[in-house]
Design a protein around this motif. Structure first.
Motif, mmCIF file in Angstrom:
data_model
loop_
_atom_site.group_PDB
_atom_site.id
_atom_site.type_symbol
_atom_site.label_atom_id
_atom_site.label_comp_id
_atom_site.label_asym_id
_atom_site.label_seq_id
_atom_site.Cartn_x
_atom_site.Cartn_y
_atom_site.Cartn_z
ATOM 1 N N LEU A 85 -21.774 -11.386 -31.412
ATOM 2 C CA LEU A 85 -20.655 -10.638 -30.937
ATOM 3 C C LEU A 85 -20.812 -9.458 -31.518
ATOM 4 N N THR A 86 -20.397 -8.337 -30.920
ATOM 5 C CA THR A 86 -20.381 -6.847 -31.545
ATOM 6 C C THR A 86 -19.590 -6.029 -30.817
ATOM 7 N N GLY A 87 -19.216 -4.958 -31.563
ATOM 8 C CA GLY A 87 -18.259 -4.045 -31.142
ATOM 9 C C GLY A 87 -18.884 -2.849 -30.342
ATOM 10 N N SER A 88 -20.255 -3.002 -30.168
ATOM 11 C CA SER A 88 -21.029 -2.005 -29.665
ATOM 12 C C SER A 88 -21.845 -2.697 -28.462
ATOM 13 N N ASP A 89 -22.080 -1.881 -27.195
ATOM 14 C CA ASP A 89 -22.896 -2.246 -26.228
ATOM 15 C C ASP A 89 -23.927 -1.319 -25.916
ATOM 16 N N ASP A 90 -24.185 -0.770 -27.105
ATOM 17 C CA ASP A 90 -25.370 0.478 -27.075
ATOM 18 C C ASP A 90 -26.638 -0.551 -26.795
ATOM 19 N N GLU A 91 -27.562 0.377 -25.937
ATOM 20 C CA GLU A 91 -28.839 -0.377 -25.539
ATOM 21 C C GLU A 91 -29.357 -0.836 -26.872
ATOM 22 N N ALA A 92 -29.717 0.260 -27.573
ATOM 23 C CA ALA A 92 -30.493 -0.077 -28.840
ATOM 24 C C ALA A 92 -30.046 -1.273 -29.758
ATOM 25 N N ASP A 93 -28.618 -1.332 -29.977
ATOM 26 C CA ASP A 93 -27.895 -2.209 -30.443
ATOM 27 C C ASP A 93 -28.246 -3.772 -30.100
ATOM 28 N N VAL A 94 -28.111 -3.801 -28.839
ATOM 29 C CA VAL A 94 -28.252 -4.877 -28.167
ATOM 30 C C VAL A 94 -29.969 -5.606 -28.278
ATOM 31 N N VAL A 95 -30.700 -4.519 -28.119
ATOM 32 C CA VAL A 95 -32.214 -4.846 -28.410
ATOM 33 C C VAL A 95 -32.512 -5.346 -29.773
ATOM 34 N N ARG A 96 -31.773 -4.753 -30.695
ATOM 35 C CA ARG A 96 -32.011 -5.134 -32.111
ATOM 36 C C ARG A 96 -31.487 -6.566 -32.272
ATOM 37 N N GLY A 97 -30.535 -6.754 -31.575
ATOM 38 C CA GLY A 97 -30.010 -8.226 -31.942
ATOM 39 C C GLY A 97 -31.007 -9.135 -31.342
ATOM 40 N N ALA A 102 -31.522 -13.651 -31.226
ATOM 41 C CA ALA A 102 -30.214 -13.939 -30.708
ATOM 42 C C ALA A 102 -30.639 -14.580 -29.436
ATOM 43 N N ASN A 103 -29.973 -15.199 -28.753
ATOM 44 C CA ASN A 103 -30.196 -15.710 -27.193
ATOM 45 C C ASN A 103 -29.441 -15.000 -26.404
ATOM 46 N N ASP A 104 -27.993 -14.589 -27.028
ATOM 47 C CA ASP A 104 -27.167 -13.676 -26.015
ATOM 48 C C ASP A 104 -26.443 -12.759 -26.759
ATOM 49 N N TYR A 105 -25.968 -11.575 -26.218
ATOM 50 C CA TYR A 105 -25.304 -10.539 -26.626
ATOM 51 C C TYR A 105 -24.111 -10.230 -26.240
ATOM 52 N N VAL A 106 -23.029 -10.163 -26.834
ATOM 53 C CA VAL A 106 -21.694 -10.269 -26.092
ATOM 54 C C VAL A 106 -21.075 -9.103 -26.893
ATOM 55 N N ALA A 107 -20.757 -8.103 -26.084
ATOM 56 C CA ALA A 107 -19.889 -6.988 -26.522
ATOM 57 C C ALA A 107 -18.103 -7.261 -26.606
ATOM 58 N N ALA A 113 -13.254 -16.702 -21.125
ATOM 59 C CA ALA A 113 -13.880 -17.488 -20.246
ATOM 60 C C ALA A 113 -15.472 -17.097 -20.132
ATOM 61 N N GLU A 114 -15.733 -15.891 -20.245
ATOM 62 C CA GLU A 114 -17.135 -15.348 -19.956
ATOM 63 C C GLU A 114 -17.872 -15.901 -21.118
ATOM 64 N N LEU A 115 -17.362 -15.608 -22.401
ATOM 65 C CA LEU A 115 -18.222 -16.107 -23.604
ATOM 66 C C LEU A 115 -18.435 -17.704 -23.419
ATOM 67 N N LEU A 116 -17.214 -18.544 -22.921
ATOM 68 C CA LEU A 116 -17.587 -20.059 -22.955
ATOM 69 C C LEU A 116 -18.701 -20.288 -21.958
ATOM 70 N N ALA A 117 -18.428 -19.628 -20.745
ATOM 71 C CA ALA A 117 -19.656 -19.944 -19.692
ATOM 72 C C ALA A 117 -20.827 -19.679 -20.149
ATOM 73 N N ARG A 118 -21.292 -18.437 -21.138
ATOM 74 C CA ARG A 118 -22.355 -18.240 -21.703
ATOM 75 C C ARG A 118 -22.911 -19.055 -22.728
ATOM 76 N N LEU A 119 -21.987 -19.416 -23.411
ATOM 77 C CA LEU A 119 -22.313 -20.644 -24.552
ATOM 78 C C LEU A 119 -22.735 -21.978 -23.785
ATOM 79 N N ARG A 120 -22.107 -22.198 -22.584
ATOM 80 C CA ARG A 120 -22.613 -23.478 -21.861
ATOM 81 C C ARG A 120 -23.779 -23.248 -21.412
ATOM 82 N N ALA A 121 -24.177 -22.047 -20.741
ATOM 83 C CA ALA A 121 -25.493 -21.923 -20.373
ATOM 84 C C ALA A 121 -26.633 -21.858 -21.275
ATOM 85 N N GLN A 122 -26.277 -21.552 -22.393
ATOM 86 C CA GLN A 122 -27.352 -21.605 -23.277
ATOM 87 C C GLN A 122 -27.617 -22.762 -24.102
#
Length: 239
Positions: A85-97, A102-107, A113-122
């Motif tokens: 989880l991050t306060g930034s959705d900057d591309e460089a920040d996401v790539v670093r994570g 990390a399997n997924d990155y949520v800003a 509901a979206e976070l839970l859906a991503r959790l279930r998918a992972q």
């Protein structure tokens, strides 16, 4: 239904963490474990026989960067899904994570509901990956390769597809017994030609493979009109 799945939430924002805990508990699907810092998360993971199926990890923590902690966990061989989880959705920040493992990155802000859906998918992806390993008694169970490894004796037990599916479903159920008909439907589907006798035959053969004494089962128990997996093995029964 499978038992609640333990999810470690690492976030120093008390309000957000409590919200996540409440939402994860809502349907009985997950069992959240809380940590407000890297140090506290390490303590939770260091508990003997701890089981954590996934980690939801904030980037900004009082004693470190979540991405660095993620990279450290990967170096230690920990493979369960990690969602950052991050306060930034900057591309460089996401790539670093993602580069940290990390399997997924949520800003933030995000929809629960979206976070839970991503959790279930992972979690679904992980269970079918080569990295998924579940401890069952003296064994390490690898569902993807349908193998039980017994490190102490340096041996491997090969399972059939149905045997692996039975173990996987019972492991997910935690310590709750699963009725024969429910387990039959989950493993074979709603096939009128398949009866509970088929399931009982597979359970018998599975016990012959994995139980130290098949006549006195300590891992795969008959209970409550169905079956329950005792992942800790005979030690738990004797305690």
């Amino acid at each position: 239904m499978p038992g609640p799945r333990p999810i470690l939430i690492v976030d120093d924002d008390d309000t957000l963490r409590q919200l996540l805990v409440e939402q994860l508990k809502l349907e009985g699907e997950f069992d959240p474990i809380e940590a407000a810092s890297v140090a506290e998360a390490k303590e939770k993971l260091a508990v003997a026989d701890v089981r954590v199926d996934s980690i939801i990890l904030d980037v900004t923590l009082p004693d470190g960067d979540g991405r660095d902690f993620c990279a450290e966990l990967r170096r230690q061989g920990i493979r369960m899904p990690i969602i950052i989880l991050t306060g930034s959705d900057d591309e460089a920040d996401v790539v670093r994570g993602l580069d940290a493992g990390a399997n997924d990155y949520v800003a933030k802000p995000f929809r629960i509901a979206e976070l839970l859906a991503r959790l279930r998918a992972q979690l679904r992806l992980f269970e079918n990956s080569e990295d998924a390993v579940f401890p069952i008694g003296p064994y390490l169970f690898r569902p993807s390769s349908k193998v039980l490894q017994e490190p102490a004796k340096n041996r491997r037990i090969r399972l059939t597809e149905k045997e692996a599916a039975i173990l996987k479903y019972l492991y997910r159920a935690g310590h709750r017994p699963i009725a024969r008909q429910v387990l039959l439907n989950e493993v074979w589907g709603y096939n009128a030609a398949v009866t509970t006798h088929t399931l009982e035959t597979h359970i018998y053969r599975l016990r012959q493979k994995i139980e130290p004494d098949p006549a006195n089962a300590s891992l795969l128990l008959t209970e409550g009109g169905g079956y329950r997996l005792n992942p800790e093995g005979s030690e738990t029964l004797m305690s």
